[in-house]
Enzyme design. Structure first.
Site, short mmCIF file in Angstrom:
data_model
loop_
_atom_site.label_atom_id
_atom_site.label_comp_id
_atom_site.label_asym_id
_atom_site.label_seq_id
_atom_site.Cartn_x
_atom_site.Cartn_y
_atom_site.Cartn_z
N GLY A 12 0.95 -1.17 0.06
CA GLY A 12 0.09 0.03 0.09
C GLY A 12 0.58 1.25 -0.05
N TYR A 148 -11.93 3.31 14.25
CA TYR A 148 -10.92 4.19 13.23
C TYR A 148 -11.00 5.49 13.41
CZ TYR A 148 -8.37 4.99 8.94
OH TYR A 148 -7.51 5.35 7.86
#
Length: 226
Positions: A12, A148
């Site tokens: 990523g 998150y």
């Protein structure tokens, strides 16, 4: 040759950071949890690879010890997780243990890594931590992703506090929103390619100075409100 340390660099955004800095002639020190599974880092030339589990203080201490003698110009705290399944961090249910793990990895670990590597940071070094616009309280209008969002708000505050503590040391500490990026976490429908996200964040990092320490930037240079 300047030196950059990148956590969570086997895929990523972290992997793209490693690729771009290596291509520009930086000395790249990259980490992943399992050295037997370095992912795309295996194809990046001239990268020094170290094992690091950012959720384990003993691993952080060992990593800092392994780097003794290095001088670090840039630390990129990239390692992070999405947290529990979205249904388990929603109004329909909260995975309490998953929330705490997300907070540990996203909100606490970057500060522990930064503090552990402080003796190795060069004069005028920079610390850039990958956060998220979802950690902005001002810009939060939608629901869901409780764990998150909370973890990213936590690292935003942690970084701002670190910036204040290190202000007299000339170290610049910023947090960055990478955009919604086409990674395993962001998914294939995300509008921003990793190459564009990282190129943008690199421009932000390069331009950041002591007067920007503690600030929250998007990858395109926009300042994000807290």
């Amino acid at each position: 040759m300047p030196t950059v340390v990148i956590t969570g660099a086997n895929r990523g955004i972290g992997l793209e950071f490693a690729r771009q800095y290596a291509a520009d002639g930086w000395k790249v020190i990259a980490t992943c949890r399992d050295l037997s599974n370095p992912g795309g880092l295996a194809d990046v030339a001239a990268v020094e690879l170290f094992a690091l589990s950012v959720d384990d203080p003993a691993s952080i201490k060992a990593f800092a010890g392994a780097l003794k003698g290095h001088s670090i110009d840039l630390l990129i705290n990239n390692a992070g997780i999405m947290g529990p399944d979205l249904a388990a961090q929603s109004k329909d249910g909260i995975d309490a243990e998953g929330w705490l793990e997300t907070l540990k990895v996203n909100g606490l670990a970057p500060i522990l890594v930064s503090l552990a590597l402080r003796p190795l940071l060069s004069a005028g070094a920079k610390v850039a931590t990958v956060s998220s616009q979802l950690g902005s309280i001002t810009e939060t209008e939608s629901g869901g992703m409780y764990a998150y969002r909370a973890s990213k708000a936590a690292i935003n505050m942690g970084n701002r506090t670190l910036a204040a503590d290190w202000r007299d040391d000339g170290i610049t500490c910023i947090v960055m929103h990478p955009g919604w990026v086409q990674t395993d976490m962001g998914g294939p429908k995300a509008p921003v390619a990793p190459t564009d996200s990282v190129a943008g964040m690199r421009r932000v990092i390069a331009a950041a100075g002591p007067g920007d320490s503690g600030a929250f930037f998007a990858y395109d240079g926009r300042r994000i409100p807290w």
